[in-house]
Scaffold this motif. Structure first.
Motif, short mmCIF file in Angstrom:
data_model
loop_
_atom_site.label_atom_id
_atom_site.label_comp_id
_atom_site.label_asym_id
_atom_site.label_seq_id
_atom_site.Cartn_x
_atom_site.Cartn_y
_atom_site.Cartn_z
N UNK A 1 0.85 -1.21 0.00
CA UNK A 1 0.00 0.00 0.00
C UNK A 1 0.87 1.25 0.00
N UNK A 2 1.92 1.26 0.81
CA UNK A 2 2.81 2.42 0.85
C UNK A 2 3.52 2.61 -0.49
N UNK A 3 3.98 1.52 -1.08
CA UNK A 3 4.64 1.62 -2.39
C UNK A 3 3.66 2.12 -3.45
N UNK A 4 2.43 1.61 -3.43
CA UNK A 4 1.42 2.07 -4.38
C UNK A 4 1.15 3.56 -4.21
N UNK B 1 -0.07 8.00 -6.23
CA UNK B 1 -0.89 9.03 -5.60
C UNK B 1 -0.53 10.40 -6.17
N UNK B 2 -1.54 11.15 -6.56
CA UNK B 2 -1.31 12.50 -7.10
C UNK B 2 -1.05 13.47 -5.95
N UNK B 3 -0.32 14.51 -6.25
CA UNK B 3 -0.06 15.55 -5.26
C UNK B 3 1.12 15.19 -4.37
N UNK B 4 1.50 16.15 -3.55
CA UNK B 4 2.62 15.92 -2.66
C UNK B 4 3.94 16.16 -3.36
N UNK C 1 9.13 9.88 -2.30
CA UNK C 1 10.31 9.03 -2.12
C UNK C 1 10.34 8.48 -0.70
N UNK C 2 10.00 9.31 0.26
CA UNK C 2 9.96 8.88 1.66
C UNK C 2 8.92 7.77 1.86
N UNK D 1 10.96 -0.61 3.47
CA UNK D 1 11.39 -1.00 4.82
C UNK D 1 10.39 -1.96 5.45
N UNK D 2 9.11 -1.74 5.23
CA UNK D 2 8.09 -2.63 5.79
C UNK D 2 8.14 -3.99 5.11
#
Length: 169
Positions: free
Chosen positions: A32-35, A40-43, A49-50, A57-58
């Motif tokens: 989910x974090x990688x996806x 995900x748009x924005x940011x 990258x973080x 890491x997970x």
């Protein structure tokens, strides 16, 4: 004690269902974090990258848990070690065992307080060792962990009785 474990008194292994659930949750969170980091748009780019690094890491932690929970924690007359032969806590260094509800211990497990600090060690889902404390449990069978904690408590009482008898003589 490395390599020579002695007679096995108790064993704590990972529960199959909890092991699969724990590893699955970590893998799901990682993906989910990688996806989110990729699609995900924005940011800002730095934030994306973080998030990607956190996802990796997970996933790494899930792999570490998979390897660690394939092992078992074994209690012998010499002390506590894992099934790979690594010494966790020699019996002579164990000062107390705590299974209380409010102890800072892993789920379904117990906490050992040692007299001598040991090297840090972390086997996710199975045990950790930081300084003078060792936590055993996580995805372990609760009944096995309780039996091992009780066996250690009995060994500590026997040691105190023997020390008192030696002091009297």
């Amino acid at each position: 004690m490395q390599g020579e474990q002695g007679r096995e008194l108790a064993r704590v292994e990972a529960s199959g269902g909890r092991r699969v659930f724990g590893i699955g949750v970590l893998i799901g969170l990682g993906f989910i974090l990688i996806w989110l980091g990729l699609f995900q748009d924005g940011g800002s780019v730095l934030l994306r990258v973080l998030i990607l690094v956190a996802g990796a890491a997970v996933i790494w932690a899930a792999r570490a848990m998979q390897r660690a929970t394939a092992l078992a924690v074994i209690l012998t007359e010499e002390g506590l070690c894992d099934s790979a032969g690594e010494v966790i806590a020699p019996i002579g260094q164990i000062a107390s065992v705590d299974r209380g509800a409010f102890a800072f211990k892993p789920s379904n497990g117990f906490l050992l307080r040692l007299t001598v600090p040991g090297a840090r060690r972390w086997r996710p889902g199975l045990y950790w060792r930081i300084g003078r404390r060792v936590g055993v449990g996580g995805v372990a069978h609760a009944a096995q962990a309780k039996a091992m904690a009780d066996a250690i408590a009995i060994m500590l009482v026997e040691r105190k009785v023997a020390e008192a008898a030696d002091a009297d003589s």
